[in-house]
Design an enzyme around this catalytic site. Structure first.
Site, PDB file in Angstrom:
ATOM      1  N   HIS A 119       0.863  -1.193   0.000  1.00 56.28           N
ATOM      2  CA  HIS A 119       0.000   0.000   0.000  1.00 56.28           C
ATOM      3  C   HIS A 119       0.898   1.242   0.000  1.00 56.28           C
ATOM      4  O   HIS A 119       1.968   1.236   0.602  1.00 56.28           O
ATOM      5  CB  HIS A 119      -0.905  -0.015   1.236  1.00 56.28           C
ATOM      6  N   GLU A 177      -3.693   2.121  -7.410  1.00 60.43           N
ATOM      7  CA  GLU A 177      -4.124   3.224  -6.554  1.00 60.43           C
ATOM      8  C   GLU A 177      -3.220   4.434  -6.792  1.00 60.43           C
ATOM      9  O   GLU A 177      -2.122   4.503  -6.220  1.00 60.43           O
ATOM     10  CB  GLU A 177      -4.008   2.820  -5.087  1.00 60.43           C
ATOM     11  N   SER A 223     -10.172   7.223  -3.266  1.00 56.23           N
ATOM     12  CA  SER A 223     -11.399   7.991  -3.047  1.00 56.23           C
ATOM     13  C   SER A 223     -12.624   7.410  -3.757  1.00 56.23           C
ATOM     14  O   SER A 223     -13.477   8.157  -4.255  1.00 56.23           O
ATOM     15  CB  SER A 223     -11.191   9.460  -3.425  1.00 56.23           C
TER      16      SER A 223
HETATM   17  C1  PEP Z   1      -6.884   3.040   0.325  1.00 54.12           C
HETATM   18  O1  PEP Z   1      -6.608   3.148   1.503  1.00 54.12           O
HETATM   19  O2  PEP Z   1      -6.421   2.076  -0.296  1.00 54.12           O
HETATM   20  C2  PEP Z   1      -7.736   4.046  -0.303  1.00 54.12           C
HETATM   21  C3  PEP Z   1      -7.976   3.944  -1.579  1.00 54.12           C
HETATM   22  O3  PEP Z   1      -8.242   5.031   0.509  1.00 54.12           O
HETATM   23  P1  PEP Z   1      -9.425   6.084   0.122  1.00 54.12           P
HETATM   24  O4  PEP Z   1     -10.548   5.279  -0.462  1.00 54.12           O
HETATM   25  O5  PEP Z   1      -9.792   6.726   1.422  1.00 54.12           O
HETATM   26  O6  PEP Z   1      -8.846   7.020  -0.867  1.00 54.12           O
END
Ligand code: PEP
Length: 251
Positions: free
Chosen positions: A96, A168, A214
């Site tokens: 992550h 991500e 998000s």
């Molecule tokens: C995450 O923690 O992997 C994430 C995508 O967080 P958020 O949805 O809050 O952006």
């Protein structure tokens, strides 16, 4: 057709009673509909065993947010793949961006973790993604390619079948800024083509690639309707039963 997979990354939120409350809320919500997507919850370590007991006989699956690549020993504060299995985990989030940036995890470390997780019978949710600076300087694909090549180094095609990739973009995590469905689709397609090049057409077609950054009920449907977006890794919006389940319903 790949089944969608929605995973909730609770991060460092909820003590034990908060975890019980959130899981109860999700279970209550599931009484009203038949989920079409696979659901994974990833609470903090301290709640994993309780979570495993609470989700028994439900379609919800359990994941952890991290692990170490050694089996046991003098690694204060760490947990092993075997320990996670012993409390009922099936999945583990690895690489992550918060682990990469706050805890300085390198592609090499993440690769060791991915290998160890697979050897221990856990399914990694392997996270990759570029920073805003990298996107703005036009090197998104280059960054993602390096993360995929290094993070999946020496992973066989049969092991890859147990890996979920989560794209991500770092600039979209916890910021309220989401990649547009087109921006996300473009990178997902790039990742799938890279997997085809590194493995095979079959491996690429079967790979589940989640989008994270998000994701919320208001944007989930459009993101999840893209060809190469097979699910979501959800942070903030997974902390309320209704918003998590609304995302599951969008699948
Ligand atoms: C995450 O923690 O992997 C994430 C995508 O967080 P958020 O949805 O809050 O952006």
């Amino acid at each position: 057709m790949r089944k969608k997979v929605i995973a909730g990354n609770w991060k460092m939120n909820n003590n034990l009673s908060g975890a019980v409350e959130l899981i109860s809320g999700i279970k209550n919500g599931l009484a009203d509909f038949e989920p079409q997507a696979d659901m994974i919850i990833c609470p903090p370590y301290i709640s994993l065993e309780t979570a495993a007991a609470l989700i028994k006989d439900t379609p919800i699956k359990l994941g952890a947010q991290n692990m170490y690549f050694e089996d046991s020993g003098a690694y204060t504060g760490e947990v092993s793949a075997e320990m996670l299995k012993s409390v009922g985990c099936e999945y583990v989030i690895l690489g992550h961006s918060e682990r990469r940036t706050i805890f300085n995890e390198s592609d090499e470390t993440i690769n060791k973790k991915v290998k160890k997780a697979l050897a221990g019978g856990l399914k990694p949710i392997f996270c990759i993604g570029e920073t805003l600076e990298e996107r703005e300087s036009g090197v998104t694909n280059k960054v993602v390619e390096k993360q995929v090549r290094d993070g999946l180094q020496d992973i066989s095609e049969s092991d890859l079948a147990n890996v979920i990739v989560a794209y991500e973009p770092v600039w979209a995590i916890g910021t309220g800024k989401t990649a547009t469905p087109e921006q996300a689709q473009e990178v997902h397609e790039f990742i799938r083509n890279l997997i085809k090049e590194l493995y095979s057409e079959n491996a690429a077609q079967n790979l589940v690639i989640q989008y994270g950054g998000s994701v919320k009920p208001a944007n989930a449907k459009e993101l999840l309707s893209q060809n190469d977006i097979d699910g979501a890794l959800v942070g903030g919006a997974c902390l309320q039963p209704d918003s998590f389940l609304d995302i599951v319903k969008s699948s």
